[in-house]
Motif scaffolding. Structure first.
Motif, short mmCIF file in Angstrom:
data_model
loop_
_atom_site.label_atom_id
_atom_site.label_comp_id
_atom_site.label_asym_id
_atom_site.label_seq_id
_atom_site.Cartn_x
_atom_site.Cartn_y
_atom_site.Cartn_z
N PRO A 25 0.81 -1.21 0.00
CA PRO A 25 0.00 0.00 0.00
C PRO A 25 0.85 1.27 0.00
O PRO A 25 1.63 1.49 0.93
N PRO A 26 0.75 2.07 -1.03
CA PRO A 26 1.47 3.35 -1.03
C PRO A 26 0.71 4.35 -0.17
O PRO A 26 -0.50 4.20 0.05
N PRO A 27 1.37 5.35 0.37
CA PRO A 27 0.65 6.35 1.15
C PRO A 27 -0.27 7.17 0.25
O PRO A 27 0.02 7.39 -0.92
N LEU A 28 -1.38 7.60 0.81
CA LEU A 28 -2.26 8.50 0.08
C LEU A 28 -1.55 9.83 -0.09
O LEU A 28 -0.83 10.29 0.79
N LYS A 29 -1.77 10.47 -1.23
CA LYS A 29 -1.12 11.74 -1.51
C LYS A 29 -2.15 12.86 -1.56
O LYS A 29 -3.25 12.68 -2.07
N PRO A 30 -1.80 14.03 -1.05
CA PRO A 30 -2.72 15.17 -1.17
C PRO A 30 -2.98 15.48 -2.64
O PRO A 30 -2.07 15.38 -3.48
N CYS A 31 -4.21 15.84 -2.97
CA CYS A 31 -4.54 16.13 -4.35
C CYS A 31 -5.70 17.10 -4.40
O CYS A 31 -6.39 17.34 -3.40
N ARG A 32 -5.91 17.65 -5.56
CA ARG A 32 -7.01 18.58 -5.80
C ARG A 32 -7.88 18.05 -6.92
O ARG A 32 -7.39 17.43 -7.87
N VAL A 33 -9.19 18.31 -6.82
CA VAL A 33 -10.13 17.93 -7.86
C VAL A 33 -10.92 19.17 -8.24
O VAL A 33 -11.43 19.89 -7.37
N GLU A 34 -10.99 19.44 -9.53
CA GLU A 34 -11.73 20.61 -10.01
C GLU A 34 -13.17 20.57 -9.51
O GLU A 34 -13.86 19.56 -9.64
N GLY A 35 -13.60 21.67 -8.91
CA GLY A 35 -14.96 21.75 -8.40
C GLY A 35 -15.07 21.48 -6.91
O GLY A 35 -16.15 21.65 -6.33
N VAL A 36 -13.96 21.07 -6.27
CA VAL A 36 -13.95 20.84 -4.83
C VAL A 36 -12.91 21.78 -4.22
O VAL A 36 -11.72 21.67 -4.54
N PRO A 37 -13.28 22.70 -3.35
CA PRO A 37 -12.34 23.71 -2.87
C PRO A 37 -11.27 23.20 -1.92
O PRO A 37 -10.15 23.73 -1.90
N ASN A 38 -11.56 22.17 -1.14
CA ASN A 38 -10.59 21.72 -0.14
C ASN A 38 -9.69 20.62 -0.68
O ASN A 38 -9.99 19.95 -1.67
N GLU A 39 -8.56 20.43 -0.01
CA GLU A 39 -7.59 19.42 -0.41
C GLU A 39 -8.13 18.02 -0.08
O GLU A 39 -8.71 17.80 0.98
N LEU A 40 -7.92 17.08 -1.01
CA LEU A 40 -8.39 15.71 -0.84
C LEU A 40 -7.19 14.77 -0.84
O LEU A 40 -6.04 15.20 -0.80
N GLN A 41 -7.46 13.47 -0.91
CA GLN A 41 -6.39 12.48 -0.94
C GLN A 41 -6.61 11.54 -2.11
O GLN A 41 -7.75 11.14 -2.41
N CYS A 42 -5.53 11.18 -2.78
CA CYS A 42 -5.60 10.30 -3.94
C CYS A 42 -4.66 9.12 -3.77
O CYS A 42 -3.63 9.21 -3.11
N GLY A 43 -5.03 8.01 -4.37
CA GLY A 43 -4.20 6.82 -4.33
C GLY A 43 -4.46 5.95 -5.53
O GLY A 43 -5.31 6.25 -6.38
N SER A 44 -3.74 4.85 -5.62
CA SER A 44 -3.94 3.90 -6.71
C SER A 44 -3.47 2.53 -6.26
O SER A 44 -2.68 2.39 -5.33
N VAL A 45 -3.99 1.53 -6.92
CA VAL A 45 -3.57 0.16 -6.67
C VAL A 45 -3.23 -0.47 -8.01
O VAL A 45 -3.96 -0.29 -8.99
N ARG A 46 -2.12 -1.18 -8.06
CA ARG A 46 -1.71 -1.83 -9.32
C ARG A 46 -2.38 -3.19 -9.40
O ARG A 46 -2.37 -3.97 -8.45
N ARG A 47 -2.95 -3.47 -10.58
CA ARG A 47 -3.68 -4.71 -10.80
C ARG A 47 -3.25 -5.35 -12.11
O ARG A 47 -2.89 -4.66 -13.08
#
Length: 481
Positions: A25-47
């Motif tokens: 599990p990689p750590p979640l990274k801070p990210c931004r999404v257009e249309g959402v004012p506050n900072e969120l978290q993004c991640g991914s899993v390899r499959r």
């Protein structure tokens, strides 16, 4: 299903997430999404693209986490499953968050781009919105573009189109749950997302705490067959609803159909420049289908029909066709859409009992037949088409005026989910709602109470009278000059 349509898989895949290795599990990274004012978290899993080949081509399944606002949060996160098939859950998150704000106070909200959509090995075709209207609507040109897109997608590193099915995708979601350490999901699925939710519930019943499915697309519905019949029922319902205020409406509609094909001039929706083309029955029915999804848009169809017949003005009809929106989150990954429908729905099409609607006919069905003749098909286990009894509470929502997933599909699924315990399932039908009941203002409170209830026995039944009493929007009429 806007729904619209979707999915597939192989018997060996029933091993679930264990079928392919999951990276640390990689750590979640801070990210931004257009249309959402506050900072969120993004991640991914390899499959693994193909679980039977763990050392073969790999894909990254991306997800977005909207952290709970409260410091003392609940462990059971809410997972939103997008529609389509082909819609990006991450792209649509800004539109959905306002419905989930109460749930997001004490629970993480998770949006996963299903394989083939958004950032997760996307299977997208070129945007056609800037093409001349005549080219956009020409069926032969459309087919050529689809087949050219298929050929281009197959050249991608992950371009084996057999491995973008609902069953495989739900195994990806299970891998995300494990990576995040979520003990159980609360699922919220809309349109095609209901089929995805039912499949996740089938494969991983112990990992689901509560389920909300809105606009039911059963795994055994054969969408290309049901689309025409359900759209016809919605159109007939519209005519009946306006029979008193517009007694001439049905006659106008029949006159309009009888006048086709005819040459019309309309402004291009992007450039605004006038364009002239031939409007035939297939194009008219395509234009009418879109507004039926949303009663607020459908309320303007009678006026648009009147203008077309009385004044030869088609801006209204063709403008309403794009009224559902084409912004971020609304575009479908076309390749993923056909990978799902061709694998899951088409094998059952010939045995489907639904007959084409009198006006809508079989044009859409024929389009799917033509595309799916050469589209690579994944393997679908027979168990995929089953809906086992609900292992936990399920809230089923249907709009009575829905042109693609009307209450009859919700009734079918409810009966199977409630086969062992009727107290675990509630089917709420909102008579005048279209495609999507959770979008109604008061439904966010109903969904919140259902998911937030501490005990299963307290979750159902829910009082949804605030929604079921919603009236049909008033007939739209242009002001008299």
């Amino acid at each position: 299903m806007k729904l619209l349509p979707l999915s597939s898989l192989a018997a060996a895949l029933l091993l679930g997430a264990a079928g392919s290795a999951v990276a640390a599990p990689p750590p979640l990274k801070p990210c931004r999404v257009e249309g959402v004012p506050n900072e969120l978290q993004c991640g991914s899993v390899r499959r693994a693209l193909d679980p039977a080949r763990p050392d073969g081509p790999q894909i990254d399944v991306h997800y977005l986490v909207v952290p709970a606002m409260a410091r003392n949060k609940r462990p059971d996160a809410v997972l939103f499953l997008a529609g389509g098939p082909g819609q990006s859950a991450i792209d649509i998150a800004p539109k959905v968050l306002q419905r989930l704000n109460r749930l997001g106070n004490r629970r993480d909200l998770v949006f996963i781009d299903q394989r083939g959509t958004g950032k997760s090995a996307p299977l997208e075709c070129p945007d056609e919105r800037k093409l001349p209207v005549a080219d956009q609507l020409d069926p032969a040109a459309q087919m050529q573009r689809l087949l050219a897109c298929r050929d281009a997608l197959q050249k991608l590193p992950y371009g084996d189109l057999r491995f973008f099915t609902t069953s495989l995708a739900m195994q990806d979601l299970e891998a995300v749950r494990e990576q995040l350490g979520v003990p159980q999901w609360n699922l919220i699925g809309a349109s095609y997302g209901t089929r995805a939710a039912l499949e996740y519930l089938r494969q991983f019943p112990s990992k689901v705490r509560r389920t909300v499915i809105d606009g039911i697309a059963p795994p055994d519905m054969a969408l290309p067959a049901t689309m025409s019949a359900d759209a016809q029922a919605a159109l007939d319902g519209l005519f009946e609803a306006h029979a008193k205020t517009r007694p001439q409406l049905r006659a106008q509609w029949q006159a309009l159909l009888a006048s086709l094909p005819r040459s019309v001039t309309v402004a291009h929706p992007v450039s605004g420049k006038p364009e002239r083309f031939t409007l035939d029955r297939r194009l008219l029915m395509s234009a009418v289908r879109g507004p039926l999804y949303a009663p607020a848009l459908a309320a303007a169809l009678p006026e648009a029909i009147d203008l077309a017949v009385a004044q030869n003005r088609f801006e209204g009809l063709l403008g309403l066709a794009g009224g559902l929106g084409s912004g971020k989150g609304m575009k479908l990954a076309t390749g993923m859409h056909f990978s799902v429908i061709c694998a899951e729905d088409m094998p059952r099409l010939d045995a489907a009992a639904d007959r084409p609607g009198a006006d809508f006919g079989a044009d859409t069905q024929q389009m799917y037949r033509e595309v799916c003749k050469t589209w690579p098909r994944g393997t679908v286990p027979e168990a995929f088409y089953d809906v086992p009894p609900a292992p936990s509470p399920v809230l089923v929502l249907s709009g009575g005026a829905d042109p693609v997933t009307p209450p009859r599909h919700g009734e079918s699924v409810t009966a199977r989910l409630a086969a062992q315990d009727k107290s675990r399932v509630q089917h709420v039908v909102v008579p005048e709602a279209g495609h999507g009941v959770t979008a109604l203002p008061c439904m966010k409170d109903v969904v919140f109470r259902f998911i937030d209830a501490k005990q299963d026995a307290e979750a159902l039944p829910q009082d949804a009278a605030c929604a079921t009493r919603t009236p049909r929007p008033l007939d739209f009429k242009l002001p008299t000059p």
